[in-house]
Write an enzyme that holds these catalytic residues in place. Sequence first.
Site, PDB file in Angstrom:
ATOM      1  N   ASP A  13       0.817  -1.219   0.000  1.00 65.30           N
ATOM      2  CA  ASP A  13       0.000   0.000   0.000  1.00 65.30           C
ATOM      3  C   ASP A  13       0.845   1.262   0.000  1.00 65.30           C
ATOM      4  OD1 ASP A  13      -2.225  -1.608   0.013  1.00 65.30           O
ATOM      5  OD2 ASP A  13      -2.503  -1.503   2.176  1.00 65.30           O
ATOM      6  N   ARG A  94       0.135   1.622  16.439  1.00 62.46           N
ATOM      7  CA  ARG A  94      -0.245   2.738  15.582  1.00 62.46           C
ATOM      8  C   ARG A  94      -0.115   4.110  16.251  1.00 62.46           C
ATOM      9  NH1 ARG A  94       1.060  -0.593  11.927  1.00 62.46           N
ATOM     10  NH2 ARG A  94      -0.595  -1.530  10.660  1.00 62.46           N
ATOM     11  N   ASP A 123      -7.154   1.005  11.314  1.00 63.49           N
ATOM     12  CA  ASP A 123      -5.924   1.793  11.433  1.00 63.49           C
ATOM     13  C   ASP A 123      -6.115   3.247  11.041  1.00 63.49           C
ATOM     14  OD1 ASP A 123      -4.325  -0.135  12.514  1.00 63.49           O
ATOM     15  OD2 ASP A 123      -3.475  -0.798  10.606  1.00 63.49           O
ATOM     16  N   SER A 175      -2.442  -9.624   3.741  1.00 60.66           N
ATOM     17  CA  SER A 175      -2.027  -8.364   4.355  1.00 60.66           C
ATOM     18  C   SER A 175      -1.459  -8.704   5.720  1.00 60.66           C
ATOM     19  CB  SER A 175      -3.233  -7.426   4.498  1.00 60.66           C
ATOM     20  OG  SER A 175      -2.862  -6.269   5.222  1.00 60.66           O
TER      21      SER A 175
END
Length: 421
Positions: A13, A94, A123, A175
């Site tokens: 990504d 995160r 996220d 992923s």
Amino acid sequence: MPTIVLAYSGGLDTSIIVPWLKEHHDARVVCVAADIGQGGDELEGVREKALASGADECYIEDLREEYVEQFIWPTLRAGAIYGRKYLLGTSMGRPLIARRQAEVARRIGADALAHGCTGKGNDQVRFELTYAAFAPDLPVIAPWREWDIRSREDAIAYAAERRIPVTATAAKIYSRDRNIWHISHEGGMLEDPNVAPPDDLFMLTVDPRLAPDTPEEVTIGFFKGTPVSVNGDILGGVALLTLLNEIAGRHGVGRADIVEDRMVGMKSRGIYETPGGTLLYTALSELEQLVLDRRTLAAKDLLAPRYADLVYEGRWWTTEREAHDAFIDVVQGRVSGTVTLRLYKGSAMVVGRQSDQALYDERFVTFGEDDVYQQSDAAGFIRLFALPQRVRALKDQELTARADAAAAAAAESAVTLVGAD
């Protein structure tokens, strides 16, 4: 020319986002890659890859120690588990990554922040809540919410057109997110919750069926709820967790197959490997059971799912989290000692626990003769403990007696009336 700071991992990504930002925003793109223990292979050459993709600069920030000491340990001490099984590996990382990204943006005078989170996931919320806390004035660019790339297959094709090397393929389109705490696997065939994960999916844990036939015991030491030692050796957080990952991984401990509730409302399926973390949660819970009284344990168990929700939703930089941590600090003040686990083919069984702060005292619980507990005291205790039930029962008896008396009187009155007739 404006400057955009992108949270960069080098994965599919973010690799395609670099040229997309330059093409659509005519901007300088500065990448920030965070090392939170995902392994040297994943970060190897990441700066060169970012520059080759069109980035103007790429900063690599070593956040491993901060991640373990200031994010993992507090979440562990709180006993936070989301959806009964998820140990929050991605969720915890995160806010730290996003904060450092915002700090870099401030330092270089950037004009915007960008991330590679999809519009379907959690996220995006975690990143942007952190941006709101540390750079509320900077606009946020989230390409997945505005570009015409609709799938990971489209993303792979986009990368191929621009000759950007990526590891994802149409055959293995998973992923993944990896750090020192765990690795998650999503996408591809895993999107069918009735399909078992393939054997070659796992990266941190061996197949429990192929794990050693001989059990291994490991002793973990805690000081005020924080892990400090393994098998008697005092270790820093990063070294301790790295060692436990290795030990648990070779015995196949720490796998979880989870269907979880995302914040955006949908359910998703993920496969998680958290080898060292599974040992730590198991051991700390057992030590708390030895040291804490039942009401304190109950209070902590009420808080744990709230703390898990807070972490999962990215609400780390809040007064609520600070208040929860203050409570946990008090609760964990006496939680020091050791717990021994026996690892065998995917399981971690508690076989020993010890603490100078233990509320367990053999003198009181022994079935042998003792001089510290008067068993006759139990009679008075039970009488008082049962008082509410006794009062209720006596009241019921009185009411029943009154009802019976009234019924008898009514029956006698009816007989008298019949006789008079």
